[in-house]
Scaffold this motif. Structure first.
Motif, PDB file in Angstrom:
ATOM      1  N   SER A 212      21.174 -16.315  45.356  1.00 41.46           N
ATOM      2  CA  SER A 212      20.526 -17.752  45.612  1.00 41.46           C
ATOM      3  C   SER A 212      21.122 -18.277  46.649  1.00 41.46           C
ATOM      4  O   SER A 212      22.204 -18.207  47.319  1.00 41.46           O
ATOM      5  CB  SER A 212      20.933 -18.466  44.288  1.00 41.46           C
ATOM      6  OG  SER A 212      22.538 -18.743  44.232  1.00 41.46           O
ATOM      7  N   MET A 272      15.370 -25.922  46.618  1.00 42.95           N
ATOM      8  CA  MET A 272      14.351 -24.982  45.975  1.00 42.95           C
ATOM      9  C   MET A 272      13.051 -25.564  45.798  1.00 42.95           C
ATOM     10  O   MET A 272      12.607 -25.699  44.770  1.00 42.95           O
ATOM     11  CB  MET A 272      14.960 -24.383  44.681  1.00 42.95           C
ATOM     12  CG  MET A 272      16.256 -23.872  44.839  1.00 42.95           C
ATOM     13  SD  MET A 272      16.842 -23.173  43.089  1.00 42.95           S
ATOM     14  CE  MET A 272      16.826 -24.841  42.136  1.00 42.95           C
ATOM     15  N   THR A 357      19.448 -22.010  38.860  1.00 45.82           N
ATOM     16  CA  THR A 357      19.502 -21.527  40.225  1.00 45.82           C
ATOM     17  C   THR A 357      19.768 -20.156  40.636  1.00 45.82           C
ATOM     18  O   THR A 357      20.066 -19.665  41.556  1.00 45.82           O
ATOM     19  CB  THR A 357      20.553 -22.303  41.145  1.00 45.82           C
ATOM     20  OG1 THR A 357      21.801 -22.040  40.634  1.00 45.82           O
ATOM     21  CG2 THR A 357      20.325 -23.606  41.038  1.00 45.82           C
ATOM     22  N   ALA A 360      17.813 -17.935  43.262  1.00 42.61           N
ATOM     23  CA  ALA A 360      16.815 -19.134  43.638  1.00 42.61           C
ATOM     24  C   ALA A 360      16.766 -18.882  45.190  1.00 42.61           C
ATOM     25  O   ALA A 360      17.722 -18.828  45.911  1.00 42.61           O
ATOM     26  CB  ALA A 360      17.192 -20.473  43.385  1.00 42.61           C
TER      27      ALA A 360
END
Length: 375
Positions: A212, A272, A357, A360
């Motif tokens: 992420s 994001m 997340t 992500a």
């Protein structure tokens, strides 16, 4: 990340070359089409050497040096190099805005090694392939060319501490005012905590950080730690009752983990495709394995004076902990944590999976949290 100094598939080291190294910006290079042919009409009567034993070195997140071996007796004929630079395709390749721009580049012949640089073409921690063609520009404007060299592969590096400092400065702009908090917490499923009790000696153990955040982060896939949170609700001053990670929560007093002997590092800043922005911080006990990893790679923060997470001892001797209001903090604690140091209980809210997340990907078009190097 210390990038490998040699490209994959190099047959032998390149001899030392004297002279000035030239920097070539990709933005200033001329783009050309490569149709797969090894010859052009102008090649008749002109023999040019094939680049051999290509060496890639000094790799950063958005640049590299390239050199190769050639017959020195033919250098007078050479006017240009054609560099065929392509992203190596794989299912996990980084997606960024200009990924389809052709990268068959024409550079004037300069003393090798030559630095190729350009953030619109090169993305951090990404595999590329390179091939070289030697060329001589003719009086009619056509090029006589050699055959293409063998293809070699290399991978660009992570963000350096300089790049991370740029991210840090961007994150500081939107961090907002500081709010008091008293506990760190970790949300998980009940089975996770049962596994910690039954298998791990009633400890939460560090695990490798996922992918992420920023693609160039030196943390992803390398740093081991335990993800914690400390954000509080503005109206209650308490941790939120909703979580994307599970209905059970481990809570531990902040002073247990954030001690005077804990070092604090800035790790990443990303979003994001939403209005929410995330800041990753690392809490590492001084001298620990995580501390040794971070100190040469991440900007260290003053624990008593920064825009994200502070530990300040007041005049009355009481320690006050504060976190930034306008960013979501993701904390990585780099050592095991005993469950007995805190409590585990079920929260009353919902499991909001859309807020997770895990792996992500960062929005490469966000002007708030991107810097001017490869995404």
């Amino acid at each position: 990340m210390e990038a490998a100094s040699l490209a994959h598939g190099v047959a032998s080291p390149v001899s030392q070359r004297e002279g000035m190294t030239k920097n070539v910006s990709l933005e200033s290079l001329q783009l050309c089409e490569r149709d797969g042919k090894a010859e052009d009409p102008g090649v008749v009567g002109m023999e040019l050497p094939v680049a051999r034993n290509i060496k890639i070195s000094n790799i950063t997140c958005d640049s590299f040096k390239i050199c190769w071996e050639m017959d020195p007796h033919t250098t007078e004929k050479i006017t240009h190099y054609f560099i065929d630079l392509n992203k190596k395709e794989n299912k996990n390749s980084n997606k960024f805005k200009h990924k389809d721009v052709p990268t068959k580049l024409v550079a004037k012949a300069v003393t090798l090694p030559m630095t190729v640089r350009g953030h619109w073409f090169l993305s951090p921690r990404t595999e590329y392939t390179v091939a070289v063609q030697i060329a001589s520009k003719q009086t009619d404007g056509d090029y006589a060319v050699s055959e293409w060299s063998d293809i070699v592969e290399f991978c660009t590096a992570d963000y350096s501490s300089v790049h991370l400092t740029q991210l840090l400065q961007k994150a500081e702009v939107i961090a907002g005012r500081m709010l008091k908090f008293s506990v760190f917490y970790r949300n998980q499923h009940e089975e996770y905590f049962q596994h910690c009790r039954d298998v791990l000696g009633s400890r939460m153990m560090p695990s490798v950080k996922d992918n992420s955040g920023s693609h160039g982060s030196p943390l992803s896939g390398k740093l081991e730690g335990i993800f914690l949170s400390c954000n509080t609700e503005f109206n209650t001053g308490q941790p939120p009752q909703d979580s994307p990670y599970g209905r059970f929560r481990f809570q531990i007093p902040a002073e247990v983990l954030f001690t005077p002997d804990t070092r604090l590092y800035f790790g990443d800043f990303y979003c994001m495709y939403t209005a929410y922005h995330y800041v990753i911080l690392v809490l590492a006990p001084r001298g620990s394995r995580g501390d040794l990893y971070c100190r040469d790679r991440l900007p260290e923060l003053d624990v008593t004076n920064n825009r994200f997470l502070t530990r300040v001892c007041g005049e009355d001797g009481r320690v006050v902990f504060q976190h930034a209001q306008d960013v979501i903090l993701e904390l990585i604690y780099t050592e095991p944590v005993q469950l007995a140091q805190g409590t585990v209980s079920q929260i009353s809210g919902h499991q909001l999976m859309s807020f997770s997340t895990v792996n992500a990907k960062k929005d490469p078009s966000c002007k708030t949290c991107n810097i001017s190097v490869g995404r």
